[in-house]
Design a protein around this motif. Structure first.
Motif, mmCIF file in Angstrom:
data_model
loop_
_atom_site.group_PDB
_atom_site.id
_atom_site.type_symbol
_atom_site.label_atom_id
_atom_site.label_comp_id
_atom_site.label_asym_id
_atom_site.label_seq_id
_atom_site.Cartn_x
_atom_site.Cartn_y
_atom_site.Cartn_z
ATOM 1 N N PRO A 58 -3.618 -0.238 -8.534
ATOM 2 C CA PRO A 58 -2.634 0.847 -8.562
ATOM 3 C C PRO A 58 -1.426 0.477 -7.712
ATOM 4 N N ILE A 59 -0.290 1.058 -8.045
ATOM 5 C CA ILE A 59 0.924 0.790 -7.275
ATOM 6 C C ILE A 59 0.961 1.722 -6.073
ATOM 7 N N SER A 60 1.279 1.168 -4.911
ATOM 8 C CA SER A 60 1.420 1.948 -3.672
ATOM 9 C C SER A 60 0.299 2.983 -3.511
ATOM 10 N N PRO A 61 -0.952 2.551 -3.513
ATOM 11 C CA PRO A 61 -2.062 3.516 -3.568
ATOM 12 C C PRO A 61 -2.173 4.446 -2.374
ATOM 13 N N LEU A 103 0.814 -1.223 0.000
ATOM 14 C CA LEU A 103 0.000 0.000 0.000
ATOM 15 C C LEU A 103 0.843 1.267 0.000
ATOM 16 N N PHE A 104 2.042 1.203 0.584
ATOM 17 C CA PHE A 104 2.872 2.413 0.667
ATOM 18 C C PHE A 104 4.166 2.298 -0.143
ATOM 19 N N GLY A 105 4.526 1.112 -0.573
ATOM 20 C CA GLY A 105 5.764 0.948 -1.330
ATOM 21 C C GLY A 105 7.007 0.892 -0.472
ATOM 22 N N VAL A 106 6.838 0.728 0.831
ATOM 23 C CA VAL A 106 8.004 0.637 1.714
ATOM 24 C C VAL A 106 8.682 -0.717 1.523
ATOM 25 N N GLU A 107 9.988 -0.696 1.388
ATOM 26 C CA GLU A 107 10.746 -1.945 1.202
ATOM 27 C C GLU A 107 11.250 -2.462 2.541
#
Lengths: 125, 360
Positions: free
Chosen positions: A106-109, A83-87
């Motif tokens: 959607p990517i990292s919405p 949801l946030f794109g945190v690695e």
């Protein structure tokens, strides 16, 4: 409960979490928030009915996963990743983007800043 | 010689009331690995907090899940009230408790019906849902709606229960209790139920705690945690003890839920007898001040956690909901490996999964 969370350095995160684990705290959740160009991740633990919170400030890259300390953290860390794109480094099980979102999602919405983590090809939408 | 195969389970499956997908790696009939996938009903409700004002968000959180609807609204309102320093009237606390316990009863009965259906006990399914209708009738009569009853507002509740309604509710609960006693004997002693649940999906107390399990999933393993004992709403005025079983199997979780139904009936009786006269809400003006708050309560499925960050405007900066089913997923992934394929539906339903909650 009004949140009083204590900031910890990312380099100390795992040792801090280990202290809670060894102290008999149960893992409640992690909460990710957008800051201007960073993320704040709050870690919530409970002992009995009392909560304690710590947090880190991160740019979203190479955040140490705590799923090797609390294995149940893998669910919420996979969710935050999607949801946030945190690695997260060292996720006990990485669902590769299929945990909460689908291929056409959607990517990292929920991220305010654009962090593109393409693992399956395609474009950010 | 045995070979490993991967079997897709769900999202469309006869025993699944909601869409969850599991990739099951099986060796003959034995499950050796399980990987979940969600997202089929993900609605991004948390992000709506930045677009709807904090009063409108009550309606949004009530739609996180139909079955826990009332308690989602209650927890959200209690979080905002704490942030704003609002003390709701005592009568509103009682009313919230009564409606929450009615929801717990109908949630557990709904679950019991689905659970029975999962192992082919259709008669039990029909009986539990027949009884559940009486609870739905009470909800409709007192709120105007059967499922999403929309009674909570920031500052209290919007509906009251008058003395005539209270008498009728008590009479209906007597009927429900009488019918439940018949079913209780079946749930506890029936050969079919015991064959499919005793010793199936064992989760030890240590595992339940370590994996962050909550609600009947944890209580069935001997974890003595029930947030109602912290005394939110009107629970501080009522006498009860958390219901805990120790065996940690599907049967124990079954017993916890069954006993909680009787406990909820008792709590409603206590609440109706002790509820004082008075206002049901207080006017709330202005916006929540800047700050962060965490509010928790005990839903039918366990502990729900609301995190709210306010920036002083009518829109919230962040709303985050940690639902009980989300917390119970690691425990499900723990009990699936080693089980027989025939038990997978029972094990999934034993956590009382609410995918709508999980995905928000």
């Amino acid at each position: 409960m009004i949140v009083n969370s204590r900031e910890v350095e990312i380099s100390n995160l795992k040792s801090e979490v280990k202290k809670y684990h060894d102290g008999g705290y149960r893992f409640v959740t992690e909460t990710c928030l957008n800051l201007e160009d960073k993320f704040k991740i709050i870690y919530t633990f409970a002992i009995g009915y009392d909560l304690e919170n710590i947090h880190i400030i991160t740019d979203g890259k190479n955040v140490p996963s705590v799923s090797d300390i609390y294995s149940c953290a893998l669910a919420v860390e996979n969710e935050i990743k999607e949801l946030f794109g945190v690695e997260f480094d060292g996720l006990a099980v990485d669902f590769g983007g299929d945990f909460m979102l689908g291929e056409s999602s959607p990517i990292s919405p929920q991220a305010d800043i654009e962090i593109i983590r393409r693992e399956k090809g395609g474009k950010n939408e | 010689m045995s070979d490993k195969s991967t079997i897709p389970f769900g999202p469309q499956h006869p025993v699944l009331p909601e869409p969850i997908h599991l990739k099951l790696v099986v060796e003959d009939e034995k499950v050796v690995e399980a990987y979940p996938a969600f997202g089929f009903v993900h609605r991004g409700l948390e992000t709506l907090a930045q677009k709807k004002d904090f009063n409108q968000m009550v309606y949004v959180v009530e739609r996180v899940c139909g079955i826990c609807s009332c308690m989602h609204g209650q927890d959200y309102c209690e979080a905002i009230e704490e942030l704003m320093g609002v003390q709701v009237p005592v009568r509103a606390e009682y009313l919230r408790t009564i409606w929450a316990e009615l929801h717990r009863i109908h949630s557990h009965l709904l679950w019991l019906g689905l659970f029975a259906d999962a192992f082919g006990f259709e008669n039990l399914f029909m009986q539990t849902w027949k009884i559940r209708e009486k609870i739905m009738d009470i909800l409709e009569a007192t709120s105007g709606n059967r499922v999403i009853i929309s009674v909570n507002i920031v500052g209290g509740v919007r509906k009251d229960i008058n003395s005539e309604q209270a008498k009728w509710i008590l009479k209906e609960l007597d009927d429900v209790e009488e019918q439940l006693k018949d079913i209780n004997d079946v749930v506890m002693n029936n050969y079919t139920v015991k064959e499919r649940t005793v010793g199936i999906g064992v989760l030890t107390k240590e595992e339940a705690y370590e994996l962050g399990a909550t609600g009947p999933m944890a209580k069935g393993s001997g974890v003595d945690l029930d947030l109602r004992t912290t005394g939110y709403a009107a629970y501080k005025y009522l006498d009860f003890e958390p219901i805990v079983e120790k065996d940690g199997d599907s049967y124990a979780r079954n017993l916890v839920r069954m006993r909680e139904i009787f406990q909820s009936i008792d709590l409603i009786r206590q609440a109706l007898s002790k509820m004082p006269e008075g206002d049901i809400n207080v006017p709330v003006k202005g916006n929540p001040p800047a700050g962060e708050v965490i509010s928790r309560l005990e839903q039918s499925r366990g502990e729900v956690v609301y995190y709210i960050k306010s920036n002083g405007t009518k829109f919230l900066d962040r709303l985050r909901i940690r639902t009980p089913t989300f917390a119970n997923i690691p425990a499900l992934l723990k009990i699936l490996p080693g089980s027989q394929l025939q038990d997978v539906p029972v094990l999934i339903l034993t956590i009382d999964p609410c995918i709508s909650c999980t995905e928000r």
